[in-house]
Scaffold this motif. Structure first.
Motif, short mmCIF file in Angstrom:
data_model
loop_
_atom_site.label_atom_id
_atom_site.label_comp_id
_atom_site.label_asym_id
_atom_site.label_seq_id
_atom_site.Cartn_x
_atom_site.Cartn_y
_atom_site.Cartn_z
N GLU A 64 0.80 -1.22 0.00
CA GLU A 64 0.00 0.00 0.00
C GLU A 64 0.84 1.27 0.00
N THR A 65 2.01 1.23 0.61
CA THR A 65 2.84 2.44 0.72
C THR A 65 3.96 2.50 -0.32
N THR A 66 4.05 1.48 -1.17
CA THR A 66 5.11 1.44 -2.19
C THR A 66 4.61 2.09 -3.48
N PRO A 67 5.38 2.99 -4.07
CA PRO A 67 4.95 3.63 -5.33
C PRO A 67 4.76 2.61 -6.45
N VAL A 68 3.81 2.88 -7.31
CA VAL A 68 3.54 2.00 -8.45
C VAL A 68 4.78 1.85 -9.32
N GLU A 69 5.53 2.95 -9.46
CA GLU A 69 6.73 2.93 -10.30
C GLU A 69 7.74 1.89 -9.81
N PHE A 87 -5.64 4.02 -18.41
CA PHE A 87 -5.29 2.61 -18.40
C PHE A 87 -6.33 1.78 -19.14
N ASP A 88 -7.62 2.12 -18.96
CA ASP A 88 -8.69 1.43 -19.67
C ASP A 88 -8.61 1.68 -21.17
N LYS A 89 -8.25 2.91 -21.54
CA LYS A 89 -8.08 3.23 -22.96
C LYS A 89 -6.93 2.44 -23.56
N MET A 90 -5.87 2.30 -22.79
CA MET A 90 -4.72 1.51 -23.22
C MET A 90 -5.12 0.06 -23.46
N SER A 91 -5.93 -0.47 -22.56
CA SER A 91 -6.41 -1.85 -22.68
C SER A 91 -7.23 -2.04 -23.95
N SER A 92 -8.14 -1.12 -24.21
CA SER A 92 -8.98 -1.22 -25.40
C SER A 92 -8.16 -1.13 -26.68
N PHE A 93 -7.20 -0.19 -26.70
CA PHE A 93 -6.36 -0.02 -27.88
C PHE A 93 -5.57 -1.29 -28.18
N ILE A 94 -4.97 -1.88 -27.14
CA ILE A 94 -4.17 -3.09 -27.32
C ILE A 94 -5.04 -4.23 -27.84
N SER A 95 -6.26 -4.35 -27.33
CA SER A 95 -7.16 -5.42 -27.75
C SER A 95 -7.52 -5.30 -29.22
N TYR A 96 -7.93 -4.09 -29.64
CA TYR A 96 -8.29 -3.88 -31.05
C TYR A 96 -7.08 -4.04 -31.96
N PHE A 97 -5.97 -3.48 -31.54
CA PHE A 97 -4.74 -3.58 -32.31
C PHE A 97 -4.32 -5.03 -32.47
N GLY A 98 -4.46 -5.80 -31.37
CA GLY A 98 -4.09 -7.21 -31.41
C GLY A 98 -4.95 -8.01 -32.36
N ILE A 99 -6.25 -7.73 -32.39
CA ILE A 99 -7.15 -8.45 -33.30
C ILE A 99 -6.75 -8.21 -34.75
N VAL A 100 -6.36 -6.99 -35.06
CA VAL A 100 -5.98 -6.64 -36.44
C VAL A 100 -4.68 -7.31 -36.84
N VAL A 101 -3.62 -7.14 -36.03
CA VAL A 101 -2.29 -7.58 -36.44
C VAL A 101 -2.00 -9.05 -36.17
N MET A 118 6.35 2.59 -21.45
CA MET A 118 4.99 2.32 -21.93
C MET A 118 4.05 1.99 -20.78
N CYS A 119 4.52 1.19 -19.84
CA CYS A 119 3.63 0.79 -18.74
C CYS A 119 3.36 1.96 -17.79
N MET A 120 4.24 2.95 -17.77
CA MET A 120 4.05 4.11 -16.91
C MET A 120 3.31 5.26 -17.60
N TYR A 121 3.00 5.07 -18.88
CA TYR A 121 2.35 6.14 -19.64
C TYR A 121 0.95 6.49 -19.12
N PRO A 122 0.07 5.51 -18.82
CA PRO A 122 -1.25 5.87 -18.29
C PRO A 122 -1.14 6.61 -16.96
N LYS A 123 -1.78 7.76 -16.87
CA LYS A 123 -1.70 8.57 -15.65
C LYS A 123 -2.80 8.24 -14.65
N ASN A 124 -3.88 7.65 -15.13
CA ASN A 124 -4.99 7.32 -14.24
C ASN A 124 -5.70 6.08 -14.78
N LEU A 125 -6.76 5.66 -14.06
CA LEU A 125 -7.49 4.45 -14.44
C LEU A 125 -8.17 4.60 -15.80
N SER A 126 -8.61 5.81 -16.11
CA SER A 126 -9.26 6.06 -17.41
C SER A 126 -8.26 5.84 -18.55
#
Length: 369
Positions: A120-125, A333-347, A323-331
């Motif tokens: 709980e007290t350890t930074p995400v980074e 992070f969710d956008k990152m998840s959606s992008f990866i999913s769609y990108f993965g389906i295509v490629v 790349m993993c530190m790029y999302p600043k908040n949960l929103s």
């Protein structure tokens, strides 16, 4: 003298099955019950889960069937012969970016969850950096060693998951499963899309097919590999609905972890089983992350033959961390998840299918006799 069975660089059907299951089982299941509860009523999410599972198994079979055509020459050589080297370069490089993003997402996800439940007290980074370093160490070794590591870890993950489900059954209220079959088809389709994204990962067959000693049996192995997570995900979802109710699930960030907190073991042998559950689940996320990392290197090694394996490991590690530190908040992070999913389906799904169709039309040499 016969060589040691596990001392060679080939993998069996069982290895491929467990590799696919290990790749799929990751952080997605920890949040999937919440996402399904947002879309459906009662326990109708099982229908979306079943439909997405059938679709994923079908696509996985098709992708593995295509992969058997380049089980010796590799994806890049096959694509280059079909659609020219520049286009093949783009296809394989895009696939490496997908796996790189996949790796970064898993690291950030496990860092977020670990901070909430364990540190709980350890930074995400710091958590993300520590987890990345473990992956760097693992991926620096033998590729076949990583695959065999799945065989060691997956039974532990399955046993702990089964224990959580078993000891949670006493808290299940059958009334929370009602009403049945009341969700409209649009909501079921939306929930199906969410589930399908959580079942991505079988694309590793595009690379690991070259290591199989019986590549013709890859489609069957991959189908079973996808079926295992589908069964696990469905069971966890239904138990979460029965314990927390469909109304409460959307408010719980990580229902699977909370389920481990709520369960009770006779005799109160463990007071905080969620810590044990999450620690074991880190093993599952580790195997997913390290294979995504390895597939990134595998893809790049087709395109750039001069750099050594360890060179790629250390060059890519800071890129993954940024790349993993790029999302600043949960929103974000969710956008990152959606992008990866769609990108993965295509490629990783659409591109190989298109390339295979072109290869068949042009009569490109196949490894299937």
């Amino acid at each position: 003298m016969k060589s040691f069975e596990y001392g060679d660089k080939e993998i069996s059907n069982l290895d491929m099955t467990i590799t696919v299951s290990s790749m799929i089982i990751g952080v997605g299941i920890l949040m999937l019950p919440r996402e399904l509860a947002k879309e459906v009523q009662g326990s109708d999410g099982w229908m979306s889960m079943l439909a997405a599972g059938i679709l994923a198994i079908g696509v996985a079979w098709l992708l593995a069937k295509i992969a058997t055509h380049f089980s010796t020459q590799g994806y890049y050589a096959y694509a280059a012969a079909a659609v020219t080297k520049p286009i093949a370069f783009i296809a394989v490089f895009s696939l490496s970016l997908y796996f790189l993003s996949f790796c970064a997402y898993e690291i950030r996800a496990i860092a977020n969850i670990a901070k909430q439940y364990l540190f709980e007290t350890t930074p995400v980074e710091v958590i993300a950096f520590s987890f990345l370093m473990v992956n760097v160490y693992a991926v620096s070794g033998s590729r076949v060693g990583l695959i065999r590591l799945n065989i060691l870890f997956i039974p532990i993950v399955l046993i702990i998951t089964a224990a959580v489900l078993l000891f949670s059954l006493g808290m299940v209220d059958i009334k929370d499963f009602k009403p049945f079959f009341t969700t409209d088809w649009k909501s079921l389709a939306s929930a199906m899309k969410t589930t399908a994204f959580s079942l991505l990962g079988f694309e590793v067959v595009l690379f690991y097919i070259t290591m199989m000693n019986r590549p013709k049996e890859a489609p069957k192995a991959v189908m079973i590999g996808v079926l295992i997570p589908v069964i696990i995900y469905t069971c966890i979802y239904l138990v979460c609905v029965g314990v927390f109710s469909q109304m409460a699930l959307p408010e719980i960030t990580y229902p699977a972890v909370e389920l481990a907190k709520e369960m009770t073991i006779p005799g109160e042998f463990f007071e905080r089983f969620e810590s044990i559950f999450f620690t074991i689940w880190i093993m599952a996320v580790f195997t997913t992350t390290v294979m995504a990392y390895d597939c990134t290197i595998y893809a790049l090694s087709f395109l750039f033959t001069k750099p050594k394996h360890k060179t790629w490991v250390f060059v890519l590690s800071p890129v993954i961390y940024l790349m993993c530190m790029y999302p600043k908040n949960l929103s974000d992070f969710d956008k990152m998840s959606s992008f990866i999913s769609y990108f993965g389906i295509v490629v990783s799904i659409m591109m190989p299918i298109v390339i295979h169709i072109v290869a068949k039309l042009r009569g490109v040499k196949s490894d299937v006799s």
